[in-house]
Design a protein around this motif. Structure first.
Motif, PDB file in Angstrom:
ATOM      1  N   VAL A 170       0.865  -1.183   0.000  1.00 19.61           N
ATOM      2  CA  VAL A 170       0.000   0.000   0.000  1.00 19.61           C
ATOM      3  C   VAL A 170       0.912   1.248   0.000  1.00 19.61           C
ATOM      4  O   VAL A 170       1.805   1.358   0.855  1.00 19.61           O
ATOM      5  N   ILE A 171       0.697   2.169  -0.943  1.00 20.52           N
ATOM      6  CA  ILE A 171       1.509   3.406  -1.041  1.00 20.52           C
ATOM      7  C   ILE A 171       0.557   4.587  -0.959  1.00 20.52           C
ATOM      8  O   ILE A 171      -0.434   4.656  -1.708  1.00 20.52           O
ATOM      9  N   ASP A 172       0.831   5.552  -0.033  1.00 18.90           N
ATOM     10  CA  ASP A 172       0.011   6.760   0.142  1.00 18.90           C
ATOM     11  C   ASP A 172       0.763   7.968  -0.444  1.00 18.90           C
ATOM     12  O   ASP A 172       1.958   8.189  -0.172  1.00 18.90           O
ATOM     13  N   ILE A 173       0.055   8.746  -1.248  1.00 17.21           N
ATOM     14  CA  ILE A 173       0.598   9.961  -1.848  1.00 17.21           C
ATOM     15  C   ILE A 173      -0.168  11.154  -1.272  1.00 17.21           C
ATOM     16  O   ILE A 173      -1.410  11.190  -1.347  1.00 17.21           O
ATOM     17  N   TYR A 174       0.575  12.142  -0.735  1.00 20.81           N
ATOM     18  CA  TYR A 174      -0.027  13.338  -0.143  1.00 20.81           C
ATOM     19  C   TYR A 174       0.426  14.564  -0.945  1.00 20.81           C
ATOM     20  O   TYR A 174       1.505  14.574  -1.554  1.00 20.81           O
ATOM     21  N   TYR A 175      -0.419  15.599  -0.905  1.00 19.95           N
ATOM     22  CA  TYR A 175      -0.131  16.855  -1.602  1.00 19.95           C
ATOM     23  C   TYR A 175      -0.016  17.975  -0.564  1.00 19.95           C
ATOM     24  O   TYR A 175      -0.847  18.043   0.358  1.00 19.95           O
ATOM     25  N   THR A 176       1.029  18.831  -0.767  1.00 21.47           N
ATOM     26  CA  THR A 176       1.186  20.020   0.106  1.00 21.47           C
ATOM     27  C   THR A 176       1.223  21.252  -0.778  1.00 21.47           C
ATOM     28  O   THR A 176       1.715  21.237  -1.916  1.00 21.47           O
ATOM     29  N   ALA A 177       0.654  22.337  -0.284  1.00 22.81           N
ATOM     30  CA  ALA A 177       0.577  23.598  -1.056  1.00 22.81           C
ATOM     31  C   ALA A 177       1.961  24.246  -1.145  1.00 22.81           C
ATOM     32  O   ALA A 177       2.739  24.237  -0.187  1.00 22.81           O
ATOM     33  N   ASN A 178       2.237  24.765  -2.328  1.00 26.51           N
ATOM     34  CA  ASN A 178       3.512  25.461  -2.526  1.00 26.51           C
ATOM     35  C   ASN A 178       3.468  26.803  -1.810  1.00 26.51           C
ATOM     36  O   ASN A 178       2.432  27.478  -1.743  1.00 26.51           O
ATOM     37  N   LYS A 179       4.563  27.259  -1.332  1.00 24.39           N
ATOM     38  CA  LYS A 179       4.658  28.569  -0.664  1.00 24.39           C
ATOM     39  C   LYS A 179       4.968  29.645  -1.682  1.00 24.39           C
ATOM     40  O   LYS A 179       5.647  29.395  -2.659  1.00 24.39           O
TER      41      LYS A 179
END
Length: 655
Positions: free
Chosen positions: A646-655
């Motif tokens: 199982v692989i989880d991909i997360y997104y973070t907002a660019n600064k």
């Protein structure tokens, strides 16, 4: 109506009247019994075709009123009343023979070598019908036997006794066993009538006949019996002997030495008592009183001597009393043998050889050789009608001792056994038997012959040839008599079916067999029945049958191997946690395989190596202003050691 039928009708009517009166008394007693006691009375079940006792009472009394029946009963005397009362007591417990359909049919072993075929109760006597080897046996046990069932026979009524118990008795029953304590029914008409295969009655001395008043047709048509000893019979109240042994064609010896009749009973009927006993040579008579003796000894063609010294013959119908007794040459007559008429006592023509001697009839007369008026000559009619005889007297045919030259004549009788061999040849085996007879040549030139001796052709075992079947395996032994002629017996051979055994071998070890058959020289195409788990290795397509009788065909077999595939599925799950707080899931499936080989004999399995598969490269989706934790998920080889991922991909907002 002729005199014979008239006498039989009178005898039957008397017997029926007594039976009817006895039943009337029983019915009266039953009607007056305590109701409780009456409720315990067993109903008598009649055999198929038989009449009930009530029917017999009505028919045999010819419509007599109760008063008439009672009058007849009171005239019959105390003995009959006593007998009737005892019959009434017995009636409380009697169950008669059940019909064939209603009987309990069984097929169980009753003992070593004994099989019960049928069973039941007749009167109060239990019985079983068994098969013991080649014999079919009726066993009668303690109790009073049931009453006869009437049937039509030669335009007369005749009683049927044990024959009513089972329809197969007539042509099957060979032996009867009677236990102590068996009591004959008062009316024993036809007790053993019609048992044509019966050869012996064991325990006849156990049969209590003291209450029997009628023995009409008691042994009639027992054509296989050869000897009957009735010296233990009590006949003190019997008034009917007609046709008692009629048609007993193989009966050689009868002992009635204990038969007697009290004078107060008058003269019992002896009509046709020994009629057609064509083999009878030994007859012992007691102090028997006879009334009508119509054809009493008719057709006793083997009887040479008859002792009537105790026989009491009052006036009665004697027509044909000695009819066709062609060999009867010796008579012993007592003083109570009174004047008779038309008995047809034979005397053969002058010159006839007297049976068992070298003497010939010298004149057509009887001579008193001992006793009253010794030396006096009589014609047959004069002898039987003679009055004044005051002592036991012996009478013989008038004969002469002729000097005869005795010689022996021999005759060879041949049986030729012709064996037609399988190879076309012929083998003859002669069997010769020598028989002889005495030849008597008299002074006057006349010749008489004795009886031929007997011999035998021995049994012959037919030769055996492998692969062939003879038309007969054995030719039985055969008696050779004076009437036997030369004969030829042909034996032929035909090809016999031969058995071929197919052996299935696994590396030399027999793991199964099969048998097929065919004639010698025949080519057969077997349908091979290979043992489970095996396959045949190059079996022959055809088998040629030989004549060895033990032909074996060996077929090699090997283990059957079955291959299957085993699958294993592995999953890589990619969870995308999107910027908008929703999730997307991607599943990557990889299937790997390997071969499984199973031995169907041993059940053992072998496995090949797993093949590999692959999870493909996955490009992670991009969203403006956001950065994923991984831009690419690399492709990956999947093996047997791999596990689900199982692989989880997360997104973070660019600064």
């Amino acid at each position: 109506m002729n005199s014979r039928n008239r006498s039989l009708l009178i005898s039957s009517a008397v017997a029926g009247l007594v039976c009817g009166v006895a039943l009337t008394q029983q019915q009266v007693k039953a009607a007056t019994e305590n109701p409780v006691a009456s409720s315990e009375k067993v109903v008598e079940v009649q055999a198929p075709g038989s009449k009930t006792e009530a029917d017999t009472s009505i028919n045999d009394t010819n419509g007599l009123t109760d008063a008439d029946a009672n009058s007849s009963n009171s005239a019959s005397g105390n003995e009959e009343n006593s007998s009737t009362n005892e019959s009434t007591e017995v009636d409380k417990n009697v169950t008669n023979s059940q019909s064939t359909k209603a009987k309990q049919q069984v097929s169980t072993k009753a003992g070593q070598g004994s099989e019960v075929i049928d069973q039941g109760t007749w009167g109060t006597s239990k019985w079983e019908y068994t098969r013991e080897g080649d014999d079919y046996v009726l066993h009668l046990h303690e109790g009073t036997l049931g009453s006869p069932s009437d049937i039509s026979d030669e335009n007369c009524r005749v009683g049927v006794g044990v024959l009513q118990l089972n329809e197969n008795f007539r042509n099957q029953l060979t032996k009867i066993n009677i236990d102590p304590g068996v009591i004959a029914n008062e009316c024993s008409n036809g007790l053993f009538y019609g048992l044509t295969k019966l050869t012996s009655i064991e325990g006849l001395e156990n049969l209590d006949t003291s209450k029997v008043y009628s023995m009409y047709s008691m042994f009639k048509d027992c054509s296989s019996l050869t000897k009957i000893d009735l010296s233990h019979f009590n006949t003190s109240i019997v008034f009917e002997y007609s046709e008692m042994f009629r048609g007993c064609t193989n009966l050689v010896s009868i002992d009635l030495s204990n038969f007697s009749t009290p004078p107060e009973l008058g003269g019992p009927s002896t009509i046709d008592m020994f009629d057609n006993c064509i083999s009878l040579t030994d007859l012992k008579l007691g102090a028997l009183i006879s009334g009508d003796a119509f054809e009493m000894f008719a057709n006793c063609t083997s009887l040479t001597s008859l002792d009537l010294s105790k026989f009491i013959m009052p006036t009665g119908m004697t027509t044909g009393m000695f009819k066709n007794c062609s060999k009867l040459n010796h008579l012993i007559i007592g003083p109570n043998y009174t004047s008779l008429i038309n008995t047809k006592l034979p005397i053969p023509p002058v010159g006839t050889v007297i049976p068992g001697t070298n003497k010939k009839v010298a004149a057509p007369y009887w001579v008193a050789t001992e006793g009253y008026q010794k030396g006096q000559l009589y014609t047959s009619e004069e002898l039987v009608s003679l009055e004044g005889r005051d002592q036991v007297t012996i009478y013989d045919w008038v004969s002469t001792d002729q000097t005869a030259k005795e010689s022996t004549e021999n005759k060879a009788v041949t049986r030729l056994i012709s064996i037609h061999l399988p190879n076309g040849g012929l083998q003859n085996v002669p069997q010769s038997a020598i028989i002889s007879r005495k030849v008597y040549t008299y002074e006057d030139g006349s010749v008489d012959y004795g009886d031929w001796t007997t011999a035998q052709w021995d049994a012959y075992e037919v030769p055996v040839f492998s692969g062939y079947k003879p038309s007969s395996k054995e030719i039985p032994a055969q008696a050779v008599t004076g009437t036997t002629v030369d004969q030829t017996v042909d034996i032929y051979y035909t090809p016999a079916k031969q058995v071929v055994t197919i052996q299935y071998l696994d590396k030399g070890k027999i793991v199964g067999t099969q048998q097929v058959s065919g004639e010698i020289g025949e080519k057969i195409k077997p349908n091979y029945e290979v043992p489970d788990g095996y396959v045949a290795v190059c079996p022959p397509s055809t088998i040629t049958v030989n004549k060895s009788g033990n032909q074996i065909v060996k077929v090699n077999v090997k283990h059957q191997l079955v291959q299957t595939s085993e699958l294993k599925t592995l999953t890589r799950t990619i969870n995308l946690h999107l910027p908008n707080n929703s999730d997307q899931v991607y599943s990557q499936i990889a299937t790997i395989t390997r071969l499984v080989t199973e031995d169907k004999v041993t059940g053992q399995k072998t496995y090949s190596a797993w093949k590999t598969a692959k999870w493909d490269r996955f490009e992670v989706p991009k969203f403006a202003g956001y950065t994923a934790t991984s831009a690419v998920i690399a492709a990956k080889t999947v093996t047997s050691t791999s596990k689900n991922e199982v692989i989880d991909i997360y997104y973070t907002a660019n600064k």
